[in-house]
Design a protein around this motif. Structure first.
Motif, PDB file in Angstrom:
ATOM      1  N   ARG A  72       0.812  -1.224   0.000  1.00  0.00           N
ATOM      2  CA  ARG A  72       0.000   0.000   0.000  1.00  0.00           C
ATOM      3  C   ARG A  72       0.843   1.271   0.000  1.00  0.00           C
ATOM      4  N   GLU A  73       2.160   1.111   0.037  1.00  0.00           N
ATOM      5  CA  GLU A  73       3.047   2.263   0.150  1.00  0.00           C
ATOM      6  C   GLU A  73       3.581   2.707  -1.207  1.00  0.00           C
ATOM      7  N   PRO A  74       3.470   3.989  -1.558  1.00  0.00           N
ATOM      8  CA  PRO A  74       4.040   4.465  -2.835  1.00  0.00           C
ATOM      9  C   PRO A  74       5.552   4.292  -2.895  1.00  0.00           C
ATOM     10  N   ALA A  75       6.218   4.339  -1.734  1.00  0.00           N
ATOM     11  CA  ALA A  75       7.672   4.180  -1.723  1.00  0.00           C
ATOM     12  C   ALA A  75       8.096   2.827  -2.270  1.00  0.00           C
ATOM     13  N   THR A  76       7.284   1.789  -2.032  1.00  0.00           N
ATOM     14  CA  THR A  76       7.615   0.451  -2.523  1.00  0.00           C
ATOM     15  C   THR A  76       7.718   0.441  -4.040  1.00  0.00           C
ATOM     16  N   TYR A  77       6.767   1.067  -4.689  1.00  0.00           N
ATOM     17  CA  TYR A  77       6.742   1.069  -6.153  1.00  0.00           C
ATOM     18  C   TYR A  77       7.813   1.997  -6.718  1.00  0.00           C
ATOM     19  N   LEU A  78       8.125   3.045  -5.989  1.00  0.00           N
ATOM     20  CA  LEU A  78       9.215   3.921  -6.426  1.00  0.00           C
ATOM     21  C   LEU A  78      10.556   3.198  -6.372  1.00  0.00           C
ATOM     22  N   VAL A  79      10.759   2.369  -5.350  1.00  0.00           N
ATOM     23  CA  VAL A  79      11.987   1.581  -5.265  1.00  0.00           C
ATOM     24  C   VAL A  79      12.110   0.654  -6.473  1.00  0.00           C
ATOM     25  N   ALA A  80      10.996  -0.035  -6.812  1.00  0.00           N
ATOM     26  CA  ALA A  80      11.025  -0.974  -7.933  1.00  0.00           C
ATOM     27  C   ALA A  80      11.266  -0.263  -9.261  1.00  0.00           C
ATOM     28  N   VAL A  81      10.531   0.829  -9.509  1.00  0.00           N
ATOM     29  CA  VAL A  81      10.634   1.526 -10.791  1.00  0.00           C
ATOM     30  C   VAL A  81      11.985   2.215 -10.932  1.00  0.00           C
ATOM     31  N   SER A  82      12.465   2.841  -9.859  1.00  0.00           N
ATOM     32  CA  SER A  82      13.746   3.550  -9.937  1.00  0.00           C
ATOM     33  C   SER A  82      14.893   2.580 -10.189  1.00  0.00           C
ATOM     34  N   SER A  83      14.848   1.384  -9.598  1.00  0.00           N
ATOM     35  CA  SER A  83      15.911   0.411  -9.833  1.00  0.00           C
ATOM     36  C   SER A  83      15.910  -0.053 -11.288  1.00  0.00           C
ATOM     37  N   LEU A  84      14.719  -0.223 -11.865  1.00  0.00           N
ATOM     38  CA  LEU A  84      14.625  -0.652 -13.258  1.00  0.00           C
ATOM     39  C   LEU A  84      15.154   0.425 -14.205  1.00  0.00           C
ATOM     40  N   ILE A  85      14.704   1.671 -14.009  1.00  0.00           N
ATOM     41  CA  ILE A  85      15.161   2.764 -14.871  1.00  0.00           C
ATOM     42  C   ILE A  85      16.662   2.968 -14.711  1.00  0.00           C
ATOM     43  N   ALA A  86      17.147   2.890 -13.467  1.00  0.00           N
ATOM     44  CA  ALA A  86      18.582   3.063 -13.228  1.00  0.00           C
ATOM     45  C   ALA A  86      19.396   1.999 -13.955  1.00  0.00           C
ATOM     46  N   LEU A  87      18.935   0.750 -13.932  1.00  0.00           N
ATOM     47  CA  LEU A  87      19.655  -0.329 -14.597  1.00  0.00           C
ATOM     48  C   LEU A  87      19.730  -0.090 -16.105  1.00  0.00           C
ATOM     49  N   VAL A  88      18.609   0.334 -16.696  1.00  0.00           N
ATOM     50  CA  VAL A  88      18.593   0.587 -18.139  1.00  0.00           C
ATOM     51  C   VAL A  88      19.551   1.724 -18.493  1.00  0.00           C
ATOM     52  N   LEU A  89      19.481   2.828 -17.731  1.00  0.00           N
ATOM     53  CA  LEU A  89      20.342   3.971 -18.025  1.00  0.00           C
ATOM     54  C   LEU A  89      21.810   3.634 -17.783  1.00  0.00           C
ATOM     55  N   TRP A  90      22.080   2.834 -16.744  1.00  0.00           N
ATOM     56  CA  TRP A  90      23.467   2.449 -16.449  1.00  0.00           C
ATOM     57  C   TRP A  90      24.031   1.571 -17.570  1.00  0.00           C
ATOM     58  N   THR A  91      23.213   0.670 -18.081  1.00  0.00           N
ATOM     59  CA  THR A  91      23.640  -0.156 -19.204  1.00  0.00           C
ATOM     60  C   THR A  91      23.954   0.709 -20.418  1.00  0.00           C
TER      61      THR A  91
END
Length: 287
Positions: free
Chosen positions: A186-205
């Motif tokens: 129910r926490e927005p922070a949970t989804y921000l953690v998931a989405v930010s890690s995915l975007i970060a991985l793509v940009l880092w690659t």
């Protein structure tokens, strides 16, 4: 503090383990997905990924008890751990300047540990999460546009965007409630953690494949440390002990500056063979 240091050790050792795994399979290229899969399935690479997950657990514990400027500086010091481990495992050589950089990281973290006060707020207003979500969207768009840039600007911009996404991840993780699975959903922070890690991985690659790994790593370190530190102080109320603010600033600059001086060891996350294309290790996504 122990959690923050253990996270740095896990991330630093993970980079070396994953590099060993990738070197065992020969040249690794993003144009050949099979070469990536072969590298990922080696025992050293899988062990490194396990260390990543363990490191993120330690980092999450640290984020719940320490100011962000201390935790993120400790995470950046993983490059010092990588540098030391690489001298043993991969026979890398540290120059005099790099030895001084390792010492600067250690001294900086010691000063931060002595000067850091208690963490600030552990909960945030809805507007805070809205701002983080908008920032992620903006970073994704900027990263997409940066990927089309010609020349020398592409790699540092992509690396900085990836680092800023890791910073968003840290900010969101800092405000996670007690680790109750039902509540986390129910926490927005949970989804921000998931989405930010995915975007970060793509940009880092994209950053690693665009140019010099040293440049990308240095830009990433700046992004993942400076943003959370500033937001932690200005928005979440992190602070140093009374009268210790100059010591905290000096320690932060020493730790991050030392990590930047060791940025070349970010290349251990890439493919080893001459002419191979560097690839991102999942270690970065866990941060």
């Amino acid at each position: 503090m122990i959690g923050a240091l253990l996270a740095a050790v896990c991330f630093g050792l993970s980079s070396v383990m994953q590099a060993v795994g990738m070197r065992r399979v020969g040249p690794v290229s993003q144009e050949d997905p099979r070469s990536l899969v072969r590298a990922w399935l080696t025992v050293p690479f899988l062990a490194g990924t396990g260390l990543d997950l363990l490191g993120f657990g330690f980092e999450l514990v640290a984020l719940r008890h320490l100011p962000l400027f201390l935790v993120q500086a400790a995470v950046a010091s993983a490059l010092a751990v990588t540098a030391i481990a690489a001298t043993v495992v991969m026979k890398e050589r540290l120059g005099r300047g790099e030895k001084l950089a390792v010492g600067a990281v250690c001294l900086g973290l010691a000063l931060l540990g002595c000067s850091a006060g208690p963490e600030g707020a552990t909960r945030a207003h809805t507007d805070f999460y809205t701002a983080l979500g908008a920032s992620l969207l903006g970073l994704a768009v900027l990263g997409f546009l940066a990927g089309r840039l010609p020349g020398r600007w592409r790699t540092p911009i992509l690396g900085l965007c990836a680092g800023l996404c890791f910073g968003v991840l840290a900010l969101a993780a800092r405000t996670l409630p007690e680790l109750d699975p039902v509540r986390l959903l129910r926490e927005p922070a949970t989804y921000l953690v998931a989405v930010s890690s995915l975007i970060a991985l793509v940009l880092w690659t994209m950053a690693l494949s665009a140019g010099a790994v040293t440049t990308a790593t240095a830009a990433m370190v700046v992004g993942e440390t400076v943003l959370p530190a500033v937001v932690g102080v200005l928005v979440l109320g992190d602070e140093a002990r009374a009268g210790w603010a100059p010591v905290a600033v000096g320690g932060f600059l020493l730790a991050v500056g030392g990590a930047l001086a060791l940025a070349r060891f970010g290349e251990l996350r890439g493919g080893p063979a001459e002419g191979a294309t560097a690839t991102a290790a999942p270690a970065e996504a866990g941060r």
